[in-house]
Design a protein around this motif. Structure first.
Motif, PDB file in Angstrom:
ATOM      1  N   LYS A 375     -17.319  -4.248 -27.504  1.00 34.47           N
ATOM      2  CA  LYS A 375     -16.496  -3.790 -26.387  1.00 34.47           C
ATOM      3  C   LYS A 375     -17.929  -3.831 -25.190  1.00 34.47           C
ATOM      4  O   LYS A 375     -18.755  -3.249 -24.945  1.00 34.47           O
ATOM      5  N   LEU A 376     -17.348  -4.739 -24.488  1.00 36.44           N
ATOM      6  CA  LEU A 376     -17.816  -4.559 -23.054  1.00 36.44           C
ATOM      7  C   LEU A 376     -18.449  -3.682 -22.623  1.00 36.44           C
ATOM      8  O   LEU A 376     -17.477  -2.204 -22.360  1.00 36.44           O
ATOM      9  N   PRO A 377     -19.297  -3.376 -21.671  1.00 35.24           N
ATOM     10  CA  PRO A 377     -19.980  -2.410 -20.889  1.00 35.24           C
ATOM     11  C   PRO A 377     -19.190  -2.771 -19.799  1.00 35.24           C
ATOM     12  O   PRO A 377     -18.344  -3.551 -19.396  1.00 35.24           O
ATOM     13  N   THR A 378     -18.895  -1.185 -19.440  1.00 35.61           N
ATOM     14  CA  THR A 378     -18.516  -0.524 -18.100  1.00 35.61           C
ATOM     15  C   THR A 378     -18.165  -1.492 -16.392  1.00 35.61           C
ATOM     16  O   THR A 378     -19.672  -2.370 -16.792  1.00 35.61           O
ATOM     17  N   LYS A 379     -17.040  -2.014 -16.299  1.00 34.20           N
ATOM     18  CA  LYS A 379     -16.858  -3.737 -14.982  1.00 34.20           C
ATOM     19  C   LYS A 379     -17.281  -4.900 -15.532  1.00 34.20           C
ATOM     20  O   LYS A 379     -16.748  -6.261 -14.884  1.00 34.20           O
ATOM     21  N   MET A 380     -17.562  -5.201 -16.691  1.00 32.68           N
ATOM     22  CA  MET A 380     -17.818  -5.854 -17.381  1.00 32.68           C
ATOM     23  C   MET A 380     -16.443  -6.701 -17.826  1.00 32.68           C
ATOM     24  O   MET A 380     -15.651  -5.888 -18.693  1.00 32.68           O
ATOM     25  N   VAL A 381     -15.953  -8.180 -17.729  1.00 31.98           N
ATOM     26  CA  VAL A 381     -14.354  -8.596 -18.059  1.00 31.98           C
ATOM     27  C   VAL A 381     -14.574  -9.898 -18.547  1.00 31.98           C
ATOM     28  O   VAL A 381     -15.023 -10.730 -17.922  1.00 31.98           O
ATOM     29  N   LEU A 382     -13.729  -9.749 -19.277  1.00 26.55           N
ATOM     30  CA  LEU A 382     -14.189 -11.201 -20.181  1.00 26.55           C
ATOM     31  C   LEU A 382     -12.939 -12.294 -19.630  1.00 26.55           C
ATOM     32  O   LEU A 382     -12.622 -11.659 -18.220  1.00 26.55           O
ATOM     33  N   TYR A 383     -13.586 -13.356 -19.317  1.00 25.70           N
ATOM     34  CA  TYR A 383     -13.059 -15.155 -18.600  1.00 25.70           C
ATOM     35  C   TYR A 383     -13.276 -16.184 -18.955  1.00 25.70           C
ATOM     36  O   TYR A 383     -13.932 -16.687 -19.832  1.00 25.70           O
ATOM     37  N   GLY A 384     -11.546 -16.533 -18.814  1.00 23.51           N
ATOM     38  CA  GLY A 384     -12.270 -17.767 -19.572  1.00 23.51           C
ATOM     39  C   GLY A 384     -11.336 -17.872 -21.144  1.00 23.51           C
ATOM     40  O   GLY A 384     -11.157 -16.668 -21.718  1.00 23.51           O
ATOM     41  N   ALA A 385     -12.453 -18.748 -21.879  1.00 27.86           N
ATOM     42  CA  ALA A 385     -11.732 -18.244 -23.026  1.00 27.86           C
ATOM     43  C   ALA A 385     -13.318 -18.137 -23.573  1.00 27.86           C
ATOM     44  O   ALA A 385     -13.494 -18.582 -24.365  1.00 27.86           O
ATOM     45  N   ALA A 386     -12.555 -16.567 -23.329  1.00 27.51           N
ATOM     46  CA  ALA A 386     -14.274 -16.139 -22.893  1.00 27.51           C
ATOM     47  C   ALA A 386     -14.934 -15.960 -24.563  1.00 27.51           C
ATOM     48  O   ALA A 386     -15.890 -15.089 -24.793  1.00 27.51           O
ATOM     49  N   VAL A 387     -13.773 -16.150 -25.569  1.00 23.63           N
ATOM     50  CA  VAL A 387     -13.637 -15.127 -27.353  1.00 23.63           C
ATOM     51  C   VAL A 387     -14.474 -17.096 -27.578  1.00 23.63           C
ATOM     52  O   VAL A 387     -13.699 -17.383 -28.064  1.00 23.63           O
ATOM     53  N   ARG A 388     -15.713 -17.049 -28.553  1.00 19.49           N
ATOM     54  CA  ARG A 388     -16.224 -18.338 -29.490  1.00 19.49           C
ATOM     55  C   ARG A 388     -16.940 -17.724 -30.409  1.00 19.49           C
ATOM     56  O   ARG A 388     -18.197 -17.252 -30.063  1.00 19.49           O
ATOM     57  N   TYR A 389     -17.183 -18.007 -31.804  1.00 22.19           N
ATOM     58  CA  TYR A 389     -17.983 -18.106 -32.825  1.00 22.19           C
ATOM     59  C   TYR A 389     -18.438 -19.505 -32.534  1.00 22.19           C
ATOM     60  O   TYR A 389     -18.315 -20.946 -31.838  1.00 22.19           O
ATOM     61  N   ASN A 390     -20.047 -19.164 -32.765  1.00 24.47           N
ATOM     62  CA  ASN A 390     -20.859 -20.450 -32.568  1.00 24.47           C
ATOM     63  C   ASN A 390     -21.645 -20.841 -34.341  1.00 24.47           C
ATOM     64  O   ASN A 390     -21.843 -19.607 -34.840  1.00 24.47           O
ATOM     65  N   PRO A 391     -20.785 -21.464 -34.508  1.00 24.50           N
ATOM     66  CA  PRO A 391     -20.647 -21.702 -35.773  1.00 24.50           C
ATOM     67  C   PRO A 391     -22.422 -21.942 -35.982  1.00 24.50           C
ATOM     68  O   PRO A 391     -22.720 -22.486 -38.251  1.00 24.50           O
ATOM     69  N   GLY A 392     -23.502 -22.254 -34.980  1.00 27.96           N
ATOM     70  CA  GLY A 392     -24.616 -23.075 -35.469  1.00 27.96           C
ATOM     71  C   GLY A 392     -25.796 -21.328 -36.128  1.00 27.96           C
ATOM     72  O   GLY A 392     -26.513 -22.210 -36.858  1.00 27.96           O
ATOM     73  N   ASN A 393     -25.219 -20.454 -35.664  1.00 21.77           N
ATOM     74  CA  ASN A 393     -25.799 -19.178 -35.931  1.00 21.77           C
ATOM     75  C   ASN A 393     -25.681 -17.916 -36.626  1.00 21.77           C
ATOM     76  O   ASN A 393     -25.720 -17.067 -36.530  1.00 21.77           O
ATOM     77  N   ASN A 394     -24.063 -18.443 -36.382  1.00 15.82           N
ATOM     78  CA  ASN A 394     -22.983 -17.433 -37.413  1.00 15.82           C
ATOM     79  C   ASN A 394     -23.077 -15.361 -35.767  1.00 15.82           C
ATOM     80  O   ASN A 394     -22.842 -14.834 -36.585  1.00 15.82           O
ATOM     81  N   THR A 395     -22.693 -16.066 -34.991  1.00 14.15           N
ATOM     82  CA  THR A 395     -22.436 -15.417 -33.775  1.00 14.15           C
ATOM     83  C   THR A 395     -21.434 -16.002 -32.769  1.00 14.15           C
ATOM     84  O   THR A 395     -20.260 -16.510 -33.174  1.00 14.15           O
ATOM     85  N   VAL A 396     -20.727 -14.570 -32.025  1.00 15.90           N
ATOM     86  CA  VAL A 396     -20.180 -14.330 -31.454  1.00 15.90           C
ATOM     87  C   VAL A 396     -20.802 -14.462 -30.124  1.00 15.90           C
ATOM     88  O   VAL A 396     -21.111 -13.651 -29.437  1.00 15.90           O
ATOM     89  N   VAL A 397     -19.285 -15.762 -29.151  1.00 18.30           N
ATOM     90  CA  VAL A 397     -20.836 -15.798 -27.778  1.00 18.30           C
ATOM     91  C   VAL A 397     -19.643 -15.246 -26.779  1.00 18.30           C
ATOM     92  O   VAL A 397     -18.259 -15.783 -27.001  1.00 18.30           O
ATOM     93  N   VAL A 398     -19.554 -14.398 -26.041  1.00 13.69           N
ATOM     94  CA  VAL A 398     -18.449 -13.224 -25.040  1.00 13.69           C
ATOM     95  C   VAL A 398     -19.173 -14.011 -23.655  1.00 13.69           C
ATOM     96  O   VAL A 398     -19.797 -14.148 -23.087  1.00 13.69           O
ATOM     97  N   THR A 399     -18.402 -14.918 -22.911  1.00 12.25           N
ATOM     98  CA  THR A 399     -18.409 -15.370 -21.423  1.00 12.25           C
ATOM     99  C   THR A 399     -17.353 -14.029 -20.784  1.00 12.25           C
ATOM    100  O   THR A 399     -16.684 -13.359 -20.742  1.00 12.25           O
ATOM    101  N   ALA A 400     -18.394 -13.427 -20.189  1.00 11.62           N
ATOM    102  CA  ALA A 400     -18.128 -12.536 -18.933  1.00 11.62           C
ATOM    103  C   ALA A 400     -18.305 -12.457 -17.112  1.00 11.62           C
ATOM    104  O   ALA A 400     -19.295 -12.763 -17.023  1.00 11.62           O
ATOM    105  N   VAL A 401     -17.840 -11.792 -16.422  1.00 12.34           N
ATOM    106  CA  VAL A 401     -18.287 -11.581 -15.196  1.00 12.34           C
ATOM    107  C   VAL A 401     -17.925 -10.370 -14.919  1.00 12.34           C
ATOM    108  O   VAL A 401     -16.799  -9.608 -15.427  1.00 12.34           O
ATOM    109  N   HIS A 402     -17.975 -10.066 -13.547  1.00 12.68           N
ATOM    110  CA  HIS A 402     -18.280  -8.174 -12.817  1.00 12.68           C
ATOM    111  C   HIS A 402     -16.688  -7.920 -12.327  1.00 12.68           C
ATOM    112  O   HIS A 402     -16.477  -9.239 -11.531  1.00 12.68           O
ATOM    113  N   SER A 403     -16.137  -7.019 -13.268  1.00 13.55           N
ATOM    114  CA  SER A 403     -14.695  -7.572 -12.247  1.00 13.55           C
ATOM    115  C   SER A 403     -14.274  -6.935 -10.842  1.00 13.55           C
ATOM    116  O   SER A 403     -13.857  -6.792 -10.334  1.00 13.55           O
TER     117      SER A 403
END
Length: 439
Positions: A375-403
């Protein structure tokens, strides 16, 4: 020469690469004093790995030494006879730096080793649309563990060259980064240094995505079907027969290439001759593969699981609508793990953008979809292909912008098992992030 001090060993282990050693031979009188190494700013007790584009200043630290002479060697080759040597590598690799110092009948030899990584190693790229009407597309870079984003790296490495308008997709294939824009060129760079290796000045139609097939052939999806690309000559070949209208995400798995087509469904191509084998149900988000081989996509309140051998499709209910973005295509907020059979999906607005929740479906556990994984912080929203799994270190990378302004960007990195927030990096600019890309 009379040996006064025995061989000294600095026993710490250099990160990744080996050990640091020290030896000295001294005359015990008033002519000379102990000669010690000064490894310079940026070197961490000999445990040092750094990147192309960086330097390390090295010098001995001397006391009461008369008329010393110096000899510096890099991997056994003499490079300097000055008292100070600045090591600026031009290629990645393992390096042994050593110096020899003579003073009267005293002699000192010291060596240490560096691991030099490519300029864009140990991190990932963020392809940016650019601010439409103001800027062309671009690429940022994030190095793992840092608290900053390296901005506009394509432009920095390629003075005078540009990407197209709305650069919406990037993919790494055979150590090349393929960058696809809606308008303008398809550009290819070396993934290690981001320097351009070639481009197609204009695609036959507005470009969407790229998929590598083999060493000679790739596919590019467009607003008007799918076209073959000769990867050796970097030229556009034949259009794939039978696919009309807008095509989006693609993935090669075994003997097939799976293509998401807006008006038809998921079209399965023979990976050898690109003939159509079968057309599967329509999907709006995806397409990605879990480590058991299953191909995943989504649409409506369903996730589709495709057997890559039999092409059988099974469905899983989702407690929200999985939207795509055919109207303003992007690669969608949909990704899969390489460590577990799990799917990550962003819950977006009906037009396939916005939203502030990411769900994780652990296959075989429907209850995993009962609440958001992230769950993103208040007023931050997903943008683009914002949800991507990083196989290099088993993390989920999320790109967000201020709404409220879209100028305030934040990169969020979460543990892919637990959903715990590991890192957040805020940065400003009208980048409009399109997709994180991993090597």
């Amino acid at each position: 020469m009379r040996m006064i001090s025995r061989k000294l060993q600095l026993p710490f282990i250099l990160a990744i690469i080996g050990i640091l050693g020290f030896s000295a031979c001294q005359k015990k009188d008033n002519e000379t004093s102990f000669i010690t190494p000064n490894v310079g700013q940026g070197i961490k007790n000999g445990r040092d790995t750094f990147y192309l584009g960086e330097s390390r200043a090295l010098s001995p630290e001397l006391a009461n030494v008369k008329n010393p002479t110096f000899l510096w060697l890099v991997n056994g080759t003499v490079v300097s006879k000055d008292s100070l040597y600045t090591f600026t590598p031009t290629e990645p690799g393992d390096y042994t730096i050593s110096y020899k110092i003579s003073s009267g009948n005293s002699y000192n030899f010291w060596y240490y080793r560096f691991k030099v990584l490519g300029k864009y190693a140990d991190g990932f790229f963020i392809v940016n649309e650019g601010w439409f009407g103001h800027d062309l597309g671009g690429v940022n870079f994030y190095r793992n563990g840092e608290d900053t984003i390296h901005q506009n790296v394509f432009n920095r490495e390629n003075p005078g060259k540009t990407l197209g308008k709305t650069t919406q997709f990037g993919a790494v294939y055979n150590n090349r980064l393929y960058l696809v824009s809606k308008e303008g060129p398809l550009v290819v760079t070396d993934v290690n240094n981001m320097q351009e290796t070639g481009r197609i000045a204009q695609l036959p139609a507005s470009g969407n995505a790229f998929c590598g097939v083999d060493n000679n052939t790739g596919l590019v999806s467009t607003l008007d079907g799918v076209y073959q690309i000769n990867l050796q000559t970097l030229t556009v070949g034949n259009k794939i027969s039978g696919i009309t209208g807008q095509a989006g995400g693609m993935i090669k798995a075994g003997n097939y290439v799976f293509v998401m087509v807006e008006n038809a469904g998921i079209v399965v191509l023979n990976a050898t001759d690109f003939s159509i084998v079968r057309t599967l149900p329509k999907a709006d988000a995806g397409i990605s593969q879990t480590p058991d081989g299953t191909i995943w996509a989504g649409g409506g309140k369903l996730l589709y699981a495709i057997n890559p051998q039999t092409l059988a499709v099974t469905t899983t209910n989702v407690p929200f609508d999985v939207y795509g973005s055919w109207g303003g295509w992007n690669a969608t907020m949909f990704s899969t793990s390489t460590k577990e059979v799990a799917v990550f999906v962003g819950k977006t607005n009906p037009w396939g953008a916005g939203g502030d929740e990411v769900y994780k479906y652990t296959v075989g556990n429907p209850a995993s979809l009962n609440q958001p994984f992230i769950k993103l912080p208040t007023k931050m929203v997903l943008y683009g292909a914002a949800v991507r799994y990083n196989p290099g270190n088993n993390t989920v990378v999320v790109t967000a912008v201020h709404s409220e302004n879209y100028q305030q960007n934040t990169l969020y990195i979460y543990d892919a098992y637990s959903g715990a927030l590991l890192k957040q990096v805020a940065y400003n600019g009208y980048f409009f992030p399109a997709i994180p890309v991993f090597k």
